[in-house]
Design a protein around this motif. Structure first.
Motif, PDB file in Angstrom:
ATOM      1  N   LEU A   1      -9.971 108.877  58.829  1.00 41.09           N
ATOM      2  CA  LEU A   1     -10.735 109.532  57.762  1.00 41.09           C
ATOM      3  C   LEU A   1      -9.819 110.094  56.676  1.00 41.09           C
ATOM      4  CD1 LEU A   1     -13.628 111.464  59.483  1.00 41.09           C
ATOM      5  CD2 LEU A   1     -13.740 109.370  58.153  1.00 41.09           C
ATOM      6  N   TYR A   2      -8.682 110.637  57.100  1.00 45.05           N
ATOM      7  CA  TYR A   2      -7.716 111.200  56.149  1.00 45.05           C
ATOM      8  C   TYR A   2      -7.234 110.118  55.181  1.00 45.05           C
ATOM      9  CZ  TYR A   2      -3.362 113.210  54.383  1.00 45.05           C
ATOM     10  OH  TYR A   2      -2.346 113.652  53.563  1.00 45.05           O
ATOM     11  N   LEU A   3      -6.852 108.962  55.735  1.00 47.69           N
ATOM     12  CA  LEU A   3      -6.358 107.869  54.882  1.00 47.69           C
ATOM     13  C   LEU A   3      -7.466 107.350  53.974  1.00 47.69           C
ATOM     14  CD1 LEU A   3      -4.029 106.022  57.403  1.00 47.69           C
ATOM     15  CD2 LEU A   3      -3.334 107.134  55.269  1.00 47.69           C
ATOM     16  N   LYS A   4      -8.684 107.304  54.499  1.00 44.56           N
ATOM     17  CA  LYS A   4      -9.834 106.858  53.705  1.00 44.56           C
ATOM     18  C   LYS A   4     -10.051 107.823  52.524  1.00 44.56           C
ATOM     19  CE  LYS A   4     -13.010 103.757  53.389  1.00 44.56           C
ATOM     20  NZ  LYS A   4     -12.586 102.383  53.101  1.00 44.56           N
ATOM     21  N   GLN A   5      -9.972 109.114  52.825  1.00 43.21           N
ATOM     22  CA  GLN A   5     -10.147 110.125  51.765  1.00 43.21           C
ATOM     23  C   GLN A   5      -9.072 110.010  50.677  1.00 43.21           C
ATOM     24  OE1 GLN A   5     -10.310 113.890  53.813  1.00 43.21           O
ATOM     25  NE2 GLN A   5     -12.505 113.725  54.213  1.00 43.21           N
ATOM     26  N   GLN A   6      -7.873 109.546  51.081  1.00 36.12           N
ATOM     27  CA  GLN A   6      -6.773 109.360  50.112  1.00 36.12           C
ATOM     28  C   GLN A   6      -6.936 108.051  49.340  1.00 36.12           C
ATOM     29  OE1 GLN A   6      -3.527 111.366  50.322  1.00 36.12           O
ATOM     30  NE2 GLN A   6      -4.962 112.755  51.304  1.00 36.12           N
ATOM     31  N   ASN A   7      -8.013 107.310  49.633  1.00 37.66           N
ATOM     32  CA  ASN A   7      -8.260 105.998  49.023  1.00 37.66           C
ATOM     33  C   ASN A   7      -7.092 105.047  49.289  1.00 37.66           C
ATOM     34  OD1 ASN A   7      -9.951 104.289  47.701  1.00 37.66           O
ATOM     35  ND2 ASN A   7      -9.158 104.782  45.658  1.00 37.66           N
TER      36      ASN A   7
ATOM     37  N   ILE B   1       3.568 107.317  53.409  1.00 40.16           N
ATOM     38  CA  ILE B   1       2.984 108.534  54.004  1.00 40.16           C
ATOM     39  C   ILE B   1       3.367 108.604  55.490  1.00 40.16           C
ATOM     40  CG2 ILE B   1       0.840 109.812  54.423  1.00 40.16           C
ATOM     41  CD1 ILE B   1      -0.496 108.025  52.267  1.00 40.16           C
ATOM     42  N   PHE B   2       3.850 109.773  55.898  1.00 40.34           N
ATOM     43  CA  PHE B   2       4.246 109.990  57.301  1.00 40.34           C
ATOM     44  C   PHE B   2       3.171 110.860  57.958  1.00 40.34           C
ATOM     45  CE2 PHE B   2       7.870 112.134  60.013  1.00 40.34           C
ATOM     46  CZ  PHE B   2       7.347 111.551  61.166  1.00 40.34           C
ATOM     47  N   ILE B   3       2.440 110.276  58.908  1.00 39.66           N
ATOM     48  CA  ILE B   3       1.354 110.999  59.579  1.00 39.66           C
ATOM     49  C   ILE B   3       1.659 111.147  61.063  1.00 39.66           C
ATOM     50  CG2 ILE B   3      -1.088 110.855  60.290  1.00 39.66           C
ATOM     51  CD1 ILE B   3      -1.672 109.439  57.660  1.00 39.66           C
ATOM     52  N   ALA B   4       1.486 112.360  61.584  1.00 39.31           N
ATOM     53  CA  ALA B   4       1.545 112.587  63.037  1.00 39.31           C
ATOM     54  C   ALA B   4       0.118 112.846  63.504  1.00 39.31           C
ATOM     55  CB  ALA B   4       2.410 113.799  63.346  1.00 39.31           C
TER      56      ALA B   4
END
Ligand SMILES: [Mg+2]
Length: 310
Positions: free
Chosen positions: A94-100, A178-181
């Motif tokens: 969802l986070y990545l989707k929100q960032q388009n 983007i670095f996501i944990a």
């Protein structure tokens, strides 16, 4: 000295139950330990639901997708539907989707992340073994990177290997990647006194050490998870209870988001931990002290019985 969490009992249960409408419960260490229900946690949670409480399963575990967690709940007799599951793999998608986000994700983690990215139409690769073959120094000649990777997601990685850390880190050399944990839990609760199972935080720290920049963290204690479900279901923090077994994720998350908090001692946290935090002069430790505690979730059952009789 700050107060220790209060034991829930017949005297305070009525007031406690009146204080919330929503229950956010952690899973591992609260509801189950790997594939075994902890005591009567299923009956206890189902009874809270029967009292009209709205339940959300909120877990830092990224190894499974929401569908897989619903299937596990059903197998272990917890009532659940997909809308009630909030896991860090889902929050990542969802986070990545929100960032388009339109590029590709390299996953240094398990297939649960892959399933959730697919659900929102984000391309990915990496949730598979890449063992070291031959000499580690040959990797600089043999490893090739894909051109369109714009994010690296690191979770509990069942395929953890030197080449995977090197691959994840190499993508992150680009400052725009983007670095996501998914989460930073130190260890995973298992029911074996002589063994420790590393958590996602171990994999995250490994990459973080190489790339020397911090990740965006999806799981508890980050508020990302709460803002997501709160936006979707209009949760009022002051009418919401967070139940957890790990205080530096679950309880700190509850405190960060202004929720009521209940710690159960059936997972990571023990009574000695609570006592040492209460005695500490470090104020950060005091934030780990929940409002209430129970030895385990099933201890709700006799209290709820009394509640119904009154
Ligand atoms: Mg837990």
């Amino acid at each position: 000295m700050p107060a220790l969490p209060t034991l829930l009992d017949n005297k305070n249960i009525k007031e406690f139950l009146k204080s919330f409408d929503y229950v956010l419960t952690d899973c591992d260490g609260v509801l189950w330990c790997t594939d075994t229900v902890i005591g009567q946690a299923n009956d206890a949670l189902n009874q809270l639901r029967a009292l009209g409480k709205k339940i959300f399963y909120i877990t830092n575990n990224s190894t499974k997708s929401r569908n897989e967690i619903v299937a596990k709940c059903e197998r272990l007799s917890f009532i659940a539907n997909k809308e009630e599951i909030v896991c860090s793999s889902y929050v990542t998608a969802l986070y990545l989707k929100q960032q388009n986000f339109k590029r590709k994700v390299y996953i240094m983690g398990a297939s649960g992340i892959a399933r959730e990215l697919e659900d929102v139409g984000i391309a990915h690769y990496g949730a598979e073994p890449e063992p070291l073959v031959g000499d580690v120094y040959d990797l600089k000649n043999t490893m090739t990177l894909e051109p369109d990777v714009g994010a690296v997601v690191v979770g509990l990685d069942p395929y953890f290997s030197f080449p995977r850390v090197m691959r994840a880190s190499s993508y992150l050399k680009d400052p725009d990647c983007i670095f996501i944990a998914t989460n930073t839990d130190e260890r995973f609760p298992i029911n074996k006194n002589d063994l420790i199972m590393p958590g996602a935080g171990a994999c995250v720290k490994c990459v973080e050490t190489v790339v020397q920049r911090p990740p965006v963290i999806m799981g508890k204690p980050s508020e990302t998870m709460f803002s997501l479900i709160s936006d979707k279901h209009q949760l009022n923090p002051s009418r919401t209870l967070m139940i957890g077994d790990r205080c530096n994720t679950d309880i700190l998350f509850g405190k960060n988001c202004g929720l009521h908090t209940l710690v159960v001692l059936s997972g990571i946290t023990k009574m000695e931990d609570l006592e040492s935090w209460a005695a500490s002069t470090d104020e950060d430790k005091h934030k780990l002290l929940a409002d209430y505690y129970l030895p385990e979730l099933g201890d709700f059952i006799p209290l709820l019985k009394n509640e119904k009789c009154q």
